[in-house]
Design an enzyme around this catalytic site. Structure first.
Site, short mmCIF file in Angstrom:
data_model
loop_
_atom_site.label_atom_id
_atom_site.label_comp_id
_atom_site.label_asym_id
_atom_site.label_seq_id
_atom_site.Cartn_x
_atom_site.Cartn_y
_atom_site.Cartn_z
N GLU A 283 9.01 16.30 15.23
CA GLU A 283 9.73 16.06 13.98
C GLU A 283 9.28 17.14 12.99
O GLU A 283 8.08 17.25 12.69
CB GLU A 283 9.40 14.66 13.46
CG GLU A 283 10.23 14.26 12.28
CD GLU A 283 9.96 12.82 11.84
OE1 GLU A 283 8.83 12.32 12.04
OE2 GLU A 283 10.88 12.20 11.29
N GLU B 195 9.64 1.57 10.92
CA GLU B 195 10.62 2.65 10.81
C GLU B 195 9.82 3.94 10.98
O GLU B 195 9.13 4.37 10.07
CB GLU B 195 11.34 2.56 9.47
CG GLU B 195 12.63 3.35 9.43
CD GLU B 195 12.46 4.61 8.63
OE1 GLU B 195 12.24 5.66 9.27
OE2 GLU B 195 12.56 4.55 7.39
N LYS C 185 0.88 -1.18 0.00
CA LYS C 185 0.00 0.00 0.00
C LYS C 185 0.91 1.22 0.00
O LYS C 185 1.45 1.62 1.03
CB LYS C 185 -0.88 -0.04 1.26
CG LYS C 185 -1.56 1.28 1.60
CD LYS C 185 -2.70 1.59 0.63
CE LYS C 185 -3.35 2.93 0.97
NZ LYS C 185 -2.53 4.11 0.57
N CYS D 268 13.03 11.16 7.61
CA CYS D 268 13.01 10.78 9.03
C CYS D 268 14.38 10.96 9.67
O CYS D 268 14.49 10.96 10.89
CB CYS D 268 12.60 9.32 9.19
SG CYS D 268 11.01 8.97 8.51
C1 SIN Z 1 13.13 8.06 5.52
O1 SIN Z 1 13.01 9.25 5.62
O2 SIN Z 1 12.31 7.29 6.02
C2 SIN Z 1 14.24 7.40 4.74
C3 SIN Z 1 15.40 8.24 4.56
C4 SIN Z 1 16.58 7.53 3.94
O3 SIN Z 1 16.52 6.34 3.58
O4 SIN Z 1 17.61 8.17 3.84
#
Ligand code: SIN
Length: 494
Positions: A382, A251, A176, A285
């Site tokens: 964040e 993650e 998805k 992230c």
């Molecule tokens: C992410 O922001 O989840 C992945 C970033 C990355 O793989 O560098």
């Protein structure tokens, strides 16, 4: 060029379902123009995809590792051969600069290549025997049908980072992709199909996230769920999969500290901060979220970072020279604006940016904030935007306490030339990933993932495939412990 790869359809149980009456629109964040439509699917289509995956998975797992590897290698070659149209499509639906989109396609292909190779090295174990009349072995077997839920910030790399190890391990996947960026995932599925992906082994579902998610989490044929996205949704998935006790790889969100010590190479630290902070307009992230700078180098670092940030070109991603594209949506831009406003209200200093961009929302000016304190939202949440908050510290103890003072534990960074401090901090930082004198740490070669509320499981590297494998202990009784070597020796002597 975009038309070469854009397919207005969903891919369910080996069939391409064209759009009908019930559709979702996908927009180009650069100008809000409609890019295309995809079918709005729900629970029934999800269940069909899962059933087809369960059937396809059995014969896929029975194939040799070499055959699976060959299919993945062909998929990787196809992705590389379509780099330009894929990158153009990615920029059109996600907004990032074309140069970054090309880099993401390379990054996505690298995961496929890595796991094509890694899948050939799934090895079990023979354990030391505990009794003479039996042998103990460990087998590694695919977990089965995997549900993958991927985010909009990396529409290609997050897909291959999950699909490639799953296929290499012998699993099937029901994917998805994010509602904002389905077309890159669908284009990757087309290329996988051309590369020989067996029918039903992959489905790409577009549509109602709540309905699709409800089926993915409740269906007992799904044995594992891999999710990249916010901590909030991660928590919901933990609860939703509890009833069927699925394996999870999560993650989730980060709040990365980026520490600049007094002995750092300041120019290198500024470049690292620019890479870490402004990649994908700050929408990763692992972006530096809080820049912690030692008192004695604070002014020099702030001045150089501000100069670099203020000169960055904000434009539609397709424009040559664009360094920062639009954010994914106006809503996202408004939230980022509210973080800046909160910081300024509480006493932060605006060093650059912070005003509306002439192109309007969702374009956001690269912004550097000075005098940020730990109570401000910009330090606690964040950010997911091109905002660099600077905080001061005076000692190593203070830097460590500030850095670790978050529930997130994904990425962290620091710059120092003191090798003793380098190891002390690398060990003391409560994060799954540490960049020491490096602002860009992502690679298919290394294990990507977090601790604390940033989730669990690892993606990429030789560790990443383990998330798609079950260990099975096999105990083989071999009967009475006759010493056939002793018997043979006596027979020879006679
Ligand atoms: C992410 O922001 O989840 C992945 C970033 C990355 O793989 O560098």
């Amino acid at each position: 060029m975009i038309d070469d790869m854009l397919r207005e359809a969903a891919f369910v149980a080996g069939e391409w379902l064209a759009v009908g009456d019930d559709v979702l629109m996908v927009e180009d964040p650069a100008d809000g123009a409609p890019l295309g439509r995809v079918p709005r699917l729900g629970r029934a289509a999800t269940a069909r995809a899962i059933e087809a995956a369960a059937v396809a998975q059995r014969s896929w797992a029975a194939r040799s590792a070499g055959e699976r590897s060959t299919m993945l290698s062909r998929w990787c070659d196809a992705i590389r051969a379509h780099r330009e149209p894929l990158a153009a499509l990615l920029t059109a639906e996600q907004g990032k600069p074309l140069a970054e989109a090309r880099a993401e396609i390379d990054y996505a292909a690298a995961y496929v290549q890595w796991f094509a190779e890694e899948g050939r090295r799934i090895e079990g174990d023979v354990l030391p025997r505990d009794h003479g009349d039996r042998r103990l072995l460990v087998l590694k077997q695919p977990v089965g049908v995997v549900a993958a839920i991927t985010p909009w910030n990396f529409p290609a790399a997050m897909v291959t980072r999950k699909l490639a190890p799953a296929f290499a391990a012998g699993c099937a996947v029901v994917l998805k992709p994010a509602a904002e960026t389905p077309f890159t995932a669908l284009a990757l599925a087309q290329l996988a199909e051309q590369a020989g992906l067996p029918r039903g082994l992959l489905s790409v579902l577009t549509g109602d996230p709540a309905e699709i998610g409800a089926e993915l989490t409740a269906n007992t044929l799904v044995r594992k769920l891999s999710f990249t996205g916010s901590t909030e949704v991660g928590r919901m998935l933990i609860a939703a999969t509890a009833g069927t006790v699925k394996r999870l790889s999560l993650e989730l969100g980060g709040n990365a500290p980026f520490i600049v010590f007094e002995d750092a190479d300041i120019d290198a630290a500024v470049e690292g901060a620019v890479q870490s902070k402004f990649r994908n307009a700050g929408q990763t992230c692992v972006c530096a979220n809080r820049l912690l700078v030692h008192d004695t180098v604070y002014d020099a670092f702030a001045e150089r970072l501000t100069r670099r940030a203020a000169a960055m070109v904000v434009a539609p991603g397709r424009d040559p020279g664009c360094e920062i594209g639009p954010l994914i949506s106006r809503k996202a831009a408004a939230r980022v604006g509210s973080l800046v406003a909160d910081a300024l209200d509480r006493g932060a200093r605006l060093l650059c940016g912070g005003v509306d961009h002439p192109l309007g929302s969702p374009y956001v000016m690269p912004t550097v904030l000075g005098a940020v304190t730990a109570d401000m939202r910009v330090a606690r949440e964040e950010i997911f935007g091109p905002i660099a908050p600077l905080m001061r510290f005076g000692s190593d103890e203070e830097a460590l306490a500030l850095a670790n003072g978050t529930d997130a534990g994904l990425a962290s960074y620091f710059y120092t030339r003191d090798v003793g401090r380098l190891f002390r901090f690398a060990e003391a930082l409560d994060f799954g990933m540490v960049g020491a004198n490096s602002g860009l740490i992502s690679t298919e070669v290394a294990p990507f993932g977090g601790i604390k509320q940033s989730g669990y499981g690892r993606e990429g590297s030789r560790y990443g495939i383990e998330d798609y494998l079950n260990l099975k202990y096999l105990c083989v009784g071999i009967g009475a412990a006759d010493d056939i070597t002793g018997a043979a020796a006596s027979a020879e002597a006679a």
